[in-house]
Design an enzyme around this catalytic site. Structure first.
Site, PDB file in Angstrom:
ATOM      1  N   ASP A  99      -6.147   3.808  -1.607  1.00  0.00           N
ATOM      2  CA  ASP A  99      -5.083   4.454  -0.830  1.00  0.00           C
ATOM      3  C   ASP A  99      -4.508   5.635  -1.606  1.00  0.00           C
ATOM      4  OD1 ASP A  99      -3.514   4.802   1.388  1.00  0.00           O
ATOM      5  OD2 ASP A  99      -1.996   3.343   0.786  1.00  0.00           O
ATOM      6  N   ALA A 138      11.682   2.722  -0.229  1.00  0.00           N
ATOM      7  CA  ALA A 138      10.616   2.897   0.744  1.00  0.00           C
ATOM      8  C   ALA A 138      10.283   1.567   1.374  1.00  0.00           C
ATOM      9  CB  ALA A 138       9.374   3.464   0.056  1.00  0.00           C
TER      10      ALA A 138
END
Lengths: 841, 193
Positions: free
Chosen positions: A220, A104
């Site tokens: 987050d 990622a």
């Protein structure tokens, strides 16, 4: 450009580049000078400069599709550095690890799957800073994530192995490689039941809990950061923007400027999108969004806008739908459009027939309604103080729900529901009802505060019982009042609420005079707040009567009852009754040991009443006492002192002492400008009054200066139709008339008068005063008949409401005299008092 | 006949060592690979997703190079090739579709739908291609920079390394090319009426 050659282009390009560096306005002269007499070159460059701005052609729009995803709009140099692959590529060696593939790419780093060189079976997730993003701040954040992860040992948080620096000097760390899928996909793919989803979610909560206990806020939380392994274990993997809560750490390490915090908007809390202080409640909110999604497959709000501002607005303002309705809604939309690929437990297989889908949806919706709706919505409250106070509390509530116990979230939901119901019904009644809620809540708080004092006298247990009874009553009342199912026709007026309340109260509180008095008082204050003095008065009076009977002699609650009653009369404009009650209340409160400073508000109100009644000497004395106590307690430059000075100056003006009025007003204006800045409405009102005083002194130009500064300011703040804006128009109209411009005066006065008539009750002295001014305009322009009617009526009203001595009344009288002086055909009536000169005191 | 990784690697290495013929052999191999990857990407991504050349080329590159450790140079050069290829694929397809619309069958290039930009952009793509060709007449390097940037999705730094010039130069070339191209494009659309 047939003549274009590589040579010409080369020169043109150089000039173009140089010109692009300049401000637009300097470009032309630069090109002219640089080209001298080379006309072709100059034309070329000048023409190209016209194409400098991005247009609508394929280059700027169509190929936007083909731009690199991170490229800035201006394609500037900050879009620089090596490509993302340069940070990590397969085969690359990082410390003891070898990269297998990139997993990622985040905002600040790249995550890659890697193996240990000495043990290929050991896979890790390697996180590296992107070299092109390297900055001191990022480095700090990166190190912090490493530290945070190292400090959090929990089965549902990815473990950190080690870290170091690459050959290029970039920091990295290796953590547990979680081979899993995002939690939402996991739930959907496995078509997990609601119970399973909740169990899974609880594990996530326990991980977040541990973080919070270690004073770390994740900030987050979203499905992408919560992976579930094949064994069904959820793991928190990314603490990239986590924030330590410890004050000393936070101050040093994370000067995250508002707006620069990276986050995922969909899961961001209102305080996050507003760039406000973040705390654990922020994570609770994100967990709420997550739970909402896990249960329904939908977002709490439609976040389909591409505009960040719009998204932020939705998050901060829009009430989330209930999960149970989201499911139904989803069913409706999706039965029409089966193209949606996502499936949840909530939306059963697409292959099944419509009927069964509908019934399943109904079943799930029923399952969610009630507890789970309340639990999710409690986590999603806009005001974080109303959310769960901790993740533990949140998960505890889910456990309670799973165990079939009553949940915390549903306590007190009536207020919330009421609020929501009100927001849906944006009629004035709704607003009024909302006010009612607010007032009742604050009344409750006041009652509780007073109750603290009462404890000395009252048996503790009994007090407790009473408080419980009271809140039970209120709750009962509101559930009945605001439950849309119980409200006939769906809309219950504020009055209906209160009427029912009165019935309930008197029935339930037989034999509890103290409580009954409190309830009546609270309701009376609600009516007062709504401006329904006619309804407030009997309630407050009953409350006061009960208290007079119950308390022998002085008592704080009796004093408060007197005060409330007085305030009600005062606000209703019944100055005479208000005066008596205020005096009684003040005496009693002084006997109970309260000082002037505690009584500043009622003393000021009393002074204003005295002024209205024409008792100027007493009014001045009262105002001065308040002023002195405020000066003593708050200091000479405090805004409270400004308020007192403003009142005192107004008093001097009203009694016609224009010279004396000027100094306090100037001082008040000074303090307010200092304290509030030049644009505040309180500054504007001080300016207006000062302007009126100067006008009365005959200093028209100075007055105009002050008036001129006001309307624009107020219009901006309050809108065209606000009464304060109307006041400024009236003041300016009066000035214009004295400057000999009755036409201008009338033009200004007409809209002001319209506002007064809309906002003030008929027969109000404010309207009368403005009408008297209009009468004067009419006199000046020779429309005597109209003027006469207006001037007589306004004089009568002013004399009744503002005493003979008030400046307004005296002005109205002198305007009548002016009328008859100008109007030769008519004589002044014999009973008209003689004219008094107004200037001077 | 899928190319083997080693074959591509060999060609890439040869090409970076100055063997220009290697490029001719490389192109069709890479193009095929790009198509395969693009088709797969489009299957997995949701419909309506637009083609991201960077992602596409990344994938192709990784696939073609296999597990072999590579140096930056050949990687950048690979991107250069890919950019050129993507340009050709897009333009050919646009021409093909335009020709078909006019009823002719001038071109019979088997192109994958996946490479297509929206049809209304066909004319724009062709015009841009023409404009880049015109620019190449005046300044081949500048034209190349634009190609790398637009069709390859390369960053300024990458272009700089590939072309062995300073990043500021790349930036300046790009900035001056834009107005020139905009003007050419507006002229060509004006001509079409």
């Amino acid at each position: 450009m047939a003549a274009m050659t590589p040579e010409l282009w080369k020169r043109a390009k150089e000039l173009l580049a140089a010109a692009q560096e300049l401000e637009t306005r300097d470009r032309e002269s630069f090109v002219d000078e640089a080209c001298q007499d080379d006309v072709a070159l100059r034309e070329e460059v000048a023409e190209l400069l016209e194409y400098e701005e991005p247009g609508v052609g394929i280059l700027d729009i169509g190929l936007g599709l083909l731009r690199p995803p991170e490229s800035r709009e201006d394609g500037g140099l900050d879009d620089s550095g090596a490509g993302s692959l340069s940070a990590l590529h397969e085969g690359q060696r990082v410390g003891p690890y070898e990269v297998e593939r990139v997993l990622a790419e985040g905002g600040m780093g790249t995550v890659a799957l890697a193996v240990r060189e000495d043990d290929f079976s050991k896979q890790v997730a390697l996180k590296l800073i992107k070299p092109e993003k390297l900055s001191e701040d990022l480095l700090r954040r990166f190190q912090m994530e490493r530290q945070i992860l190292a400090s959090l040992a929990h089965p549902n948080i990815a473990v950190i192995h080690d870290g170091g620096t690459t050959e290029d000097g970039l920091p990295y760390f290796a953590m547990e490689y979680v081979e899993g899928v995002p939690i939402d996909r996991y739930c959907d793919a496995g078509r997990l039941s609601i119970r399973w989803r909740l169990e899974l979610f609880l594990k996530v909560c326990s991980a977040v809990e541990v973080a919070h206990h270690n004073l770390v806020v994740h900030r987050d939380l979203k499905p992408g950061n919560i992976l579930v392994t094949a064994a069904g274990v959820p793991k928190l993997i990314d603490f990239g923007i986590a924030k330590p809560l410890g004050a000393e750490l936070a101050a040093k390490s994370l000067a995250t400027a508002p707006g620069t915090t990276p986050m995922t908007v969909k899961y961001a809390s209102p305080e996050q999108v507003r760039g406000k202080q973040i705390n654990t409640a922020t994570d609770i909110y994100s967990l709420g969004v997550l739970l909402f999604e896990l249960l329904t497959g939908e977002a709490p709000y439609p976040l389909d806008s591409s505009s960040v501002i719009e998204l932020a607005r939705v998050i901060c303002e829009e009430e989330p739908q209930k999960p149970s309705s989201a499911i139904r809604h989803r069913q409706e939309t999706h039965s029409a459009d089966s193209a949606d690929a996502r499936q949840t437990a909530a939306t059963p297989s697409r292959n099944r027939r419509g009927e069964s889908r509908t019934s399943d949806t109904r079943r799930i919706s029923r399952r969610l309604a009630g507890d789970l709706d309340s639990i999710v919505l409690k986590a999603l409250r806009k005001d974080r103080r109303n959310r769960y106070s901790s993740v533990e509390q949140f998960s505890e509530d889910i456990r309670r729900h799973l165990a079939g116990l009553p949940v915390i979230a549903r306590e007190g939901t009536f207020v919330y529901r009421a609020g929501k119901y009100l927001r849906r019904n944006r009629r004035w009644l709704a607003t009024a009802s909302f006010l009612l809620l607010v007032v009742l809540a604050s009344a409750m708080m006041k009652i509780r505060a007073d109750r603290q004092i009462e404890r000395v006298k009252l048996d503790n247990l009994r007090a407790e019982n009473q408080a419980n009874m009271l809140s039970g009553l209120l709750k009962n009342l509101f559930i009945k009042a605001f439950n849309p199912d119980e409200a006939q026709g769906g809309s219950l007026t504020a009055s209906e609420v209160l009427d029912r309340g009165r019935e309930l109260i008197t029935a339930d509180l037989e034999g509890e005079p103290e409580l009954l008095a409190m309830q009546l008082e609270a309701m009376g204050m609600v009516y007062e707040e709504l401006g329904r003095y006619d309804r407030a008065r009997p309630l407050l009076a009953d409350s006061l009567r009960l208290r007079r009977r119950f308390y022998n002699g002085d008592h704080p609650l009796l004093a408060r009852g007197l005060n409330n009653m007085a305030a009600c009369f005062y606000r209703a404009g019944d100055d005479r009754r208000a005066e008596i009650l205020y005096r009684e209340a003040l005496w009693m409160r002084r006997r109970l040991g309260q000082e002037d400073i505690d009584l500043a508000k009622p003393m000021s109100n009393l002074a204003t009443i005295l002024m209205n009644l024409g008792k100027y000497e007493e009014a001045e004395e009262e105002y001065r006492r308040v002023l002195e106590s405020r000066e003593r307690v708050y200091g000479c430059e405090s805004t409270d002192v400004a308020t007192s000075l403003f009142s005192l100056g107004t008093l001097f003006y009203v009694r016609g002492d224009f010279e004396a009025a000027e100094a306090p007003l100037r001082k008040a204006l000074g303090i307010r400008s200092q304290a509030f800045g030049p644009e505040h409405t309180k500054v504007a009102s001080a300016r207006s009054t000062l302007g009126r005083i100067l006008h009365a002194q005959g200093r028209l130009e100075e007055a105009e200066e002050h008036f001129a500064a006001v309307p624009e300011l107020l219009r901006k703040r309050l809108g065209e139709d606000h009464i304060q804006v109307a006041f400024t128009k009236r003041d300016l109209a009066a000035l214009r008339l004295d400057q000999g411009d009755p036409a201008a005066a009338e033009l200004l006065l007409a809209p002001a008068l319209r506002v007064f008539r809309q906002t003030k009750p008929e027969g109000s002295w404010v309207i009368a005063d403005a009408e008297s001014l209009l009468g004067a305009c009419l006199t000046t322009t020779g429309r005597y008949e109209e003027a006469e009617a207006l001037l007589h009526r306004s004089y009568r009203i002013l004399r009744e409401q503002r005493s003979e001595r008030a400046i307004y009344t005296r002005k109205a009288l002198s305007r009548l005299h002016e009328l008859y002086a100008a109007w030769h055909e008519r004589e002044a009536p014999g009973d008209l008092p003689p004219n008094e000169p107004i200037t001077g005191s | 006949m899928p190319p083997t990784s080693s074959e591509v690697s060999r060609l890439l290495d040869a090409w970076s060592n100055g063997d220009t013929k290697a490029l001719d052999q490389l192109m069709p191999l890479v193009a095929d690979e790009l198509r395969v990857i693009a088709r797969r990407l489009f299957k997995t991504e949701s419909a309506g997703h637009t083609l991201q050349p960077t992602a596409l080329v990344n994938e192709a590159y990784i696939k073609l190079r296999g597990q072999r450790k590579v140096q930056w140079n050949s990687r950048a050069e690979f991107f250069g090739v890919a950019a050129n290829m993507i340009r050709h694929i897009l333009v050919d397809y646009a021409r093909h579709r335009q020709a078909k619309k006019r009823g002719g069958d001038v071109l019979k290039i088997p192109l994958d739908e996946v490479f297509a930009l929206p049809e209304e952009q066909d004319a724009g793509v062709i015009a841009l291609d023409e404009a880049l060709k015109d620019l190449a007449m005046l300044d081949p390097r500048q034209s190349r920079i634009v190609e790398l940037r637009i069709f390859g999705g390369l960053k300024f730094q990458e272009i700089a390394e590939l072309e062995k010039i300073g990043r500021t130069t790349v930036w300046r070339e790009w900035k001056t090319a834009l107005p020139w191209l905009r003007r050419e494009l507006s002229r060509s659309s004006a001509c079409r009426g």
